[in-house]
Design a protein around this motif. Structure first.
Motif, PDB file in Angstrom:
ATOM      1  N   UNK A 185      53.862  40.623  51.906  1.00  0.00           N
ATOM      2  CA  UNK A 185      54.671  39.587  51.230  1.00  0.00           C
ATOM      3  C   UNK A 185      54.992  38.489  52.125  1.00  0.00           C
ATOM      4  N   UNK A 186      54.848  38.712  53.361  1.00  0.00           N
ATOM      5  CA  UNK A 186      55.013  37.342  54.391  1.00  0.00           C
ATOM      6  C   UNK A 186      53.494  36.445  54.090  1.00  0.00           C
ATOM      7  N   UNK A 187      52.430  37.286  54.428  1.00  0.00           N
ATOM      8  CA  UNK A 187      51.166  36.525  54.355  1.00  0.00           C
ATOM      9  C   UNK A 187      51.100  35.587  52.966  1.00  0.00           C
ATOM     10  N   UNK A 231      59.385  44.363  51.183  1.00  0.00           N
ATOM     11  CA  UNK A 231      60.057  43.402  51.766  1.00  0.00           C
ATOM     12  C   UNK A 231      61.472  43.447  51.774  1.00  0.00           C
ATOM     13  N   UNK A 232      62.105  43.851  50.658  1.00  0.00           N
ATOM     14  CA  UNK A 232      63.535  43.958  50.438  1.00  0.00           C
ATOM     15  C   UNK A 232      63.980  45.096  51.153  1.00  0.00           C
ATOM     16  N   UNK A 233      63.387  46.349  51.228  1.00  0.00           N
ATOM     17  CA  UNK A 233      63.887  47.379  52.067  1.00  0.00           C
ATOM     18  C   UNK A 233      63.769  47.089  53.501  1.00  0.00           C
ATOM     19  N   UNK A 234      62.724  46.556  54.123  1.00  0.00           N
ATOM     20  CA  UNK A 234      62.418  46.200  55.308  1.00  0.00           C
ATOM     21  C   UNK A 234      63.708  44.984  55.837  1.00  0.00           C
ATOM     22  N   UNK A 276      53.908  38.522  44.081  1.00  0.00           N
ATOM     23  CA  UNK A 276      55.163  38.384  44.928  1.00  0.00           C
ATOM     24  C   UNK A 276      56.322  39.061  44.043  1.00  0.00           C
ATOM     25  N   UNK A 277      56.600  38.620  42.986  1.00  0.00           N
ATOM     26  CA  UNK A 277      57.405  39.252  41.859  1.00  0.00           C
ATOM     27  C   UNK A 277      57.614  40.654  41.713  1.00  0.00           C
ATOM     28  N   UNK A 303      57.813  25.885  44.728  1.00  0.00           N
ATOM     29  CA  UNK A 303      56.866  26.622  45.338  1.00  0.00           C
ATOM     30  C   UNK A 303      56.684  26.165  47.270  1.00  0.00           C
ATOM     31  N   UNK A 304      57.624  25.121  47.350  1.00  0.00           N
ATOM     32  CA  UNK A 304      57.711  24.764  48.764  1.00  0.00           C
ATOM     33  C   UNK A 304      59.006  25.448  49.252  1.00  0.00           C
ATOM     34  N   UNK A 305      60.205  25.395  48.441  1.00  0.00           N
ATOM     35  CA  UNK A 305      61.543  25.878  49.050  1.00  0.00           C
ATOM     36  C   UNK A 305      61.348  27.422  49.263  1.00  0.00           C
ATOM     37  N   UNK A 306      61.080  28.280  48.220  1.00  0.00           N
ATOM     38  CA  UNK A 306      60.976  29.783  48.288  1.00  0.00           C
ATOM     39  C   UNK A 306      60.090  30.110  49.592  1.00  0.00           C
ATOM     40  N   UNK A 307      58.867  30.098  49.944  1.00  0.00           N
ATOM     41  CA  UNK A 307      58.405  30.236  51.013  1.00  0.00           C
ATOM     42  C   UNK A 307      58.813  29.860  52.244  1.00  0.00           C
TER      43      UNK A 307
END
Length: 168
Positions: free
Chosen positions: A58-60, A34-37, A27-28, A107-111
């Motif tokens: 990125x979403x998946x 994802x940023x562009x979209x 993801x990093x 790992x919960x807050x970010x997703x």
């Protein structure tokens, strides 16, 4: 949780640890699409066709982190974790506990903030997602440094327990 008599992590706990770490690393490293979209979405524009698959990935992968984190936390509560090595100064033990707590929280807050931003268009969720990601990067680096310090300086078994080198 460490008073359960557990002496090492289960194979499942180790696999979950490294799976989540690998997914977060991907993801990093692969977040540009994802940023562009996201920018195109926020501006009411169409996204570039070559960015869309990376955004979906990125979403998946973010959802996978969330599911695996839930499983990992459930196992931690259900079967426990081994006790700390006890070789380090109490201040370092406190730092290690705080680091783990922050990592678990992030790992919960970010997703979840990513889901809130992407699917629900919650104001501010994208900012929480980006700030959380940045904080997670530094806390993971601190966590890694601590594991290496435990292994190479204190000569404890902490790192070996997470590398399948000491399994029950």
């Amino acid at each position: 949780m460490s008073d359960t008599g557990v002496t090492t992590y289960s194979k499942t706990q180790v696999v979950l640890h490294w799976s989540i770490a690998l997914l977060i690393l991907v993801q990093f490293l692969a977040h540009d699409g994802m940023e562009h979209v996201w920018r195109a979405f926020r501006r009411g524009q169409d996204a570039a066709a070559n960015d869309v698959p990376m955004a979906y990935m990125h979403v998946v992968l973010g959802l996978a982190v969330l599911v695996l984190a839930c499983w990992r936390l459930w196992l931690r509560v259900r079967i426990g974790v081994p006790p700390v090595s006890g070789m380090e100064h109490p201040a370092l033990q406190l730092l290690a506990k705080a680091t783990h707590l922050v990592i678990y929280a992030l790992i919960f807050i970010v997703p979840l903030s990513g889901v809130a931003a992407w699917f629900l268009n919650v104001p501010g969720a994208g900012l929480v997602h980006v700030l959380g990601k940045d904080i997670l990067l530094y806390v993971v680096l601190l966590h890694t440094a601590g594991a290496l310090f435990q292994h190479f300086v204190l000569k404890s078994d902490v790192l070996r327990r997470m590398l399948f080198l000491q399994q029950a």
